[in-house]
Write a protein that holds these residues in place. Structure first.
Motif, PDB file in Angstrom:
ATOM      1  N   ALA A 116       0.828  -1.212   0.000  1.00  0.00           N
ATOM      2  CA  ALA A 116       0.000   0.000   0.000  1.00  0.00           C
ATOM      3  C   ALA A 116       0.862   1.261   0.000  1.00  0.00           C
ATOM      4  N   PHE A 117       1.927   1.274   0.825  1.00  0.00           N
ATOM      5  CA  PHE A 117       2.846   2.412   0.796  1.00  0.00           C
ATOM      6  C   PHE A 117       3.388   2.624  -0.616  1.00  0.00           C
ATOM      7  N   ALA A 118       3.802   1.535  -1.275  1.00  0.00           N
ATOM      8  CA  ALA A 118       4.370   1.637  -2.617  1.00  0.00           C
ATOM      9  C   ALA A 118       3.335   2.146  -3.609  1.00  0.00           C
ATOM     10  N   ALA A 119       2.098   1.676  -3.496  1.00  0.00           N
ATOM     11  CA  ALA A 119       1.049   2.106  -4.417  1.00  0.00           C
ATOM     12  C   ALA A 119       0.764   3.602  -4.273  1.00  0.00           C
ATOM     13  N   ILE A 120       0.784   4.100  -3.035  1.00  0.00           N
ATOM     14  CA  ILE A 120       0.566   5.533  -2.803  1.00  0.00           C
ATOM     15  C   ILE A 120       1.716   6.332  -3.394  1.00  0.00           C
ATOM     16  N   ARG A 121       2.937   5.878  -3.150  1.00  0.00           N
ATOM     17  CA  ARG A 121       4.126   6.588  -3.628  1.00  0.00           C
ATOM     18  C   ARG A 121       4.226   6.570  -5.154  1.00  0.00           C
ATOM     19  N   ASP A 122       3.780   5.476  -5.781  1.00  0.00           N
ATOM     20  CA  ASP A 122       4.015   5.290  -7.205  1.00  0.00           C
ATOM     21  C   ASP A 122       2.846   5.690  -8.095  1.00  0.00           C
ATOM     22  N   THR A 123       1.793   6.259  -7.541  1.00  0.00           N
ATOM     23  CA  THR A 123       0.670   6.659  -8.383  1.00  0.00           C
ATOM     24  C   THR A 123       1.129   7.609  -9.493  1.00  0.00           C
ATOM     25  N   GLY A 124       0.519   7.484 -10.657  1.00  0.00           N
ATOM     26  CA  GLY A 124       0.843   8.385 -11.756  1.00  0.00           C
ATOM     27  C   GLY A 124       0.134   9.722 -11.657  1.00  0.00           C
ATOM     28  N   LEU A 125      -0.821   9.835 -10.746  1.00  0.00           N
ATOM     29  CA  LEU A 125      -1.562  11.079 -10.562  1.00  0.00           C
ATOM     30  C   LEU A 125      -0.706  12.078  -9.789  1.00  0.00           C
ATOM     31  N   PRO A 126      -0.655  13.335 -10.206  1.00  0.00           N
ATOM     32  CA  PRO A 126       0.068  14.319  -9.383  1.00  0.00           C
ATOM     33  C   PRO A 126      -0.643  14.519  -8.050  1.00  0.00           C
ATOM     34  N   VAL A 127       0.128  14.485  -6.958  1.00  0.00           N
ATOM     35  CA  VAL A 127      -0.450  14.540  -5.613  1.00  0.00           C
ATOM     36  C   VAL A 127       0.220  15.652  -4.812  1.00  0.00           C
ATOM     37  N   VAL A 128      -0.610  16.480  -4.196  1.00  0.00           N
ATOM     38  CA  VAL A 128      -0.142  17.522  -3.278  1.00  0.00           C
ATOM     39  C   VAL A 128      -0.484  17.084  -1.862  1.00  0.00           C
ATOM     40  N   ALA A 129       0.506  16.999  -0.986  1.00  0.00           N
ATOM     41  CA  ALA A 129       0.259  16.708   0.417  1.00  0.00           C
ATOM     42  C   ALA A 129      -0.025  18.004   1.157  1.00  0.00           C
ATOM     43  N   ALA A 130      -1.072  18.014   1.967  1.00  0.00           N
ATOM     44  CA  ALA A 130      -1.413  19.165   2.806  1.00  0.00           C
ATOM     45  C   ALA A 130      -1.202  18.739   4.253  1.00  0.00           C
ATOM     46  N   VAL A 131      -0.135  19.228   4.868  1.00  0.00           N
ATOM     47  CA  VAL A 131       0.368  18.701   6.136  1.00  0.00           C
ATOM     48  C   VAL A 131       0.174  19.715   7.256  1.00  0.00           C
ATOM     49  N   SER A 132      -0.457  19.275   8.329  1.00  0.00           N
ATOM     50  CA  SER A 132      -0.625  20.119   9.503  1.00  0.00           C
ATOM     51  C   SER A 132      -0.360  19.291  10.745  1.00  0.00           C
ATOM     52  N   GLY A 133       0.125  19.931  11.808  1.00  0.00           N
ATOM     53  CA  GLY A 133       0.381  19.208  13.042  1.00  0.00           C
ATOM     54  C   GLY A 133       1.414  18.112  12.843  1.00  0.00           C
ATOM     55  N   TYR A 134       1.249  17.018  13.590  1.00  0.00           N
ATOM     56  CA  TYR A 134       2.237  15.940  13.506  1.00  0.00           C
ATOM     57  C   TYR A 134       2.204  15.258  12.139  1.00  0.00           C
ATOM     58  N   CYS A 135       3.393  15.104  11.590  1.00  0.00           N
ATOM     59  CA  CYS A 135       3.589  14.377  10.332  1.00  0.00           C
ATOM     60  C   CYS A 135       4.832  13.520  10.564  1.00  0.00           C
ATOM     61  N   LEU A 136       4.617  12.352  11.176  1.00  0.00           N
ATOM     62  CA  LEU A 136       5.723  11.570  11.704  1.00  0.00           C
ATOM     63  C   LEU A 136       5.738  10.152  11.118  1.00  0.00           C
ATOM     64  N   GLY A 137       6.907   9.547  11.115  1.00  0.00           N
ATOM     65  CA  GLY A 137       7.029   8.147  10.726  1.00  0.00           C
ATOM     66  C   GLY A 137       6.443   7.886   9.355  1.00  0.00           C
ATOM     67  N   GLY A 138       5.528   6.910   9.298  1.00  0.00           N
ATOM     68  CA  GLY A 138       4.897   6.567   8.033  1.00  0.00           C
ATOM     69  C   GLY A 138       4.130   7.721   7.429  1.00  0.00           C
ATOM     70  N   GLY A 139       3.560   8.581   8.265  1.00  0.00           N
ATOM     71  CA  GLY A 139       2.868   9.758   7.739  1.00  0.00           C
ATOM     72  C   GLY A 139       3.812  10.684   7.006  1.00  0.00           C
ATOM     73  N   CYS A 140       4.993  10.873   7.567  1.00  0.00           N
ATOM     74  CA  CYS A 140       5.994  11.716   6.926  1.00  0.00           C
ATOM     75  C   CYS A 140       6.457  11.085   5.609  1.00  0.00           C
ATOM     76  N   GLU A 141       6.601   9.766   5.610  1.00  0.00           N
ATOM     77  CA  GLU A 141       7.026   9.082   4.389  1.00  0.00           C
ATOM     78  C   GLU A 141       5.995   9.245   3.275  1.00  0.00           C
ATOM     79  N   ILE A 142       4.711   9.155   3.624  1.00  0.00           N
ATOM     80  CA  ILE A 142       3.675   9.368   2.619  1.00  0.00           C
ATOM     81  C   ILE A 142       3.731  10.797   2.093  1.00  0.00           C
ATOM     82  N   ALA A 143       3.845  11.776   3.000  1.00  0.00           N
ATOM     83  CA  ALA A 143       3.857  13.176   2.583  1.00  0.00           C
ATOM     84  C   ALA A 143       5.040  13.475   1.670  1.00  0.00           C
ATOM     85  N   LEU A 144       6.238  13.025   2.061  1.00  0.00           N
ATOM     86  CA  LEU A 144       7.429  13.330   1.267  1.00  0.00           C
ATOM     87  C   LEU A 144       7.459  12.538  -0.035  1.00  0.00           C
TER      88      LEU A 144
END
Length: 261
Positions: free
Chosen positions: A90-118
């Motif tokens: 699932a992490f790989a599928a989120i990272r590898d999507t062909g759709l352009p994705v903008v992360a909107a990050v507020s408050g804690y963005c840690l661990g796996g959450g940070c990896e998804i955002a970056l």
């Protein structure tokens, strides 16, 4: 009643050609469990297959993006089981999507959450955002890009500090080092991210996806090979209807209408 029976943990909303995907586990500070990860991946896959959706925004709302992965997902895992696990897929599928994705990050963005955002294409942070990879404090390391993504955005030093010490950074430090692309007030976070995504969606879809492909693939290639790959992606675009429309619109001094073909 178990959380799994209390309704969706990921919500979707259409904003014109933009899909807004929101993580919704407030009592768990939007911690990532398998259900959250697979629901995000499924939402992105469905959006990528929809020709009317041209960009996505991924957020946890104005309070918290994600405090990280549920520790229960890691307990008892081995190298073999984690590599083959649905979490990693699932992490790989989120990272590898062909759709352009903008992360909107507020408050804690840690661990796996940070990896998804970056792993997203652009990161907009609120002035309350805190980014970090605290896995080292648990005796483990990140497993979804946390030892790689910081370095690609901010360089080797910030990557080493994040991965080896677990130190977090606030939104303004993250902006200075290149981890995030814009910092805005929390109240304006989601709308700003949607506005940026809408600007991407207004461009020719084939060209946007080709640009994303060129950037992602080129990061793993020597420069000469990356430049050749860029030309190979450009060639079919030159013969597209969108390119003809874009050139004609420029010459006619009018907005272009792109159709993705």
């Amino acid at each position: 009643m178990p959380e799994e029976q209390q309704g969706p943990v990921v919500h979707q909303a259409r904003r014109g050609p933009v899909i807004l995907i929101t993580i919704d586990r407030p009592k768990a500070r939007n911690a990532l469990n398998l259900r959250v990860l697979t629901d995000i991946a499924a939402a992105l896959a469905a959006a990528e297959a929809d020709p009317d959706i041209r960009a996505a925004v991924l957020t946890g709302g104005a309070e918290v993006f994600s405090a990280g992965a549920d520790v229960d997902m890691l307990s008892g895992q081995t190298a073999a089981t984690y590599a083959a696990s649905p979490n990693a897929a699932a992490f790989a599928a989120i990272r590898d999507t062909g759709l352009p994705v903008v992360a909107a990050v507020s408050g804690y963005c840690l661990g796996g959450g940070c990896e998804i955002a970056l792993g997203c294409d652009l990161v907009v942070a609120s002035d309350t955002a805190v980014l970090g990879q605290p896995e080292i404090a648990l005796g483990i390391i990140p497993g979804a890009g946390g030892t790689q993504l910081w370095g690609r955005r901010a360089g080797r030093g910030p990557q080493a500090l994040a991965a080896l010490t677990g130190a977090s950074v606030d939104a303004f430090a993250a902006r200075r080092m290149g981890l995030v692309d814009r910092v805005v007030p929390a109240a304006a976070l989601v709308e700003t991210a949607v506005e940026i995504a809408a600007g991407i969606a207004a461009r020719a879809p084939l060209a946007v996806r080709a640009a994303k492909t060129a950037m992602r693939a080129g990061a793993d290639m020597p420069l000469t090979a990356a430049l050749d790959h860029e030309i190979a992606l450009l060639a079919p675009l030159l013969a597209s209807e969108d390119a003809a429309e874009g050139i004609a619109a420029f010459q006619d001094k009018r907005p272009a209408t792109f159709k993705g073909r």
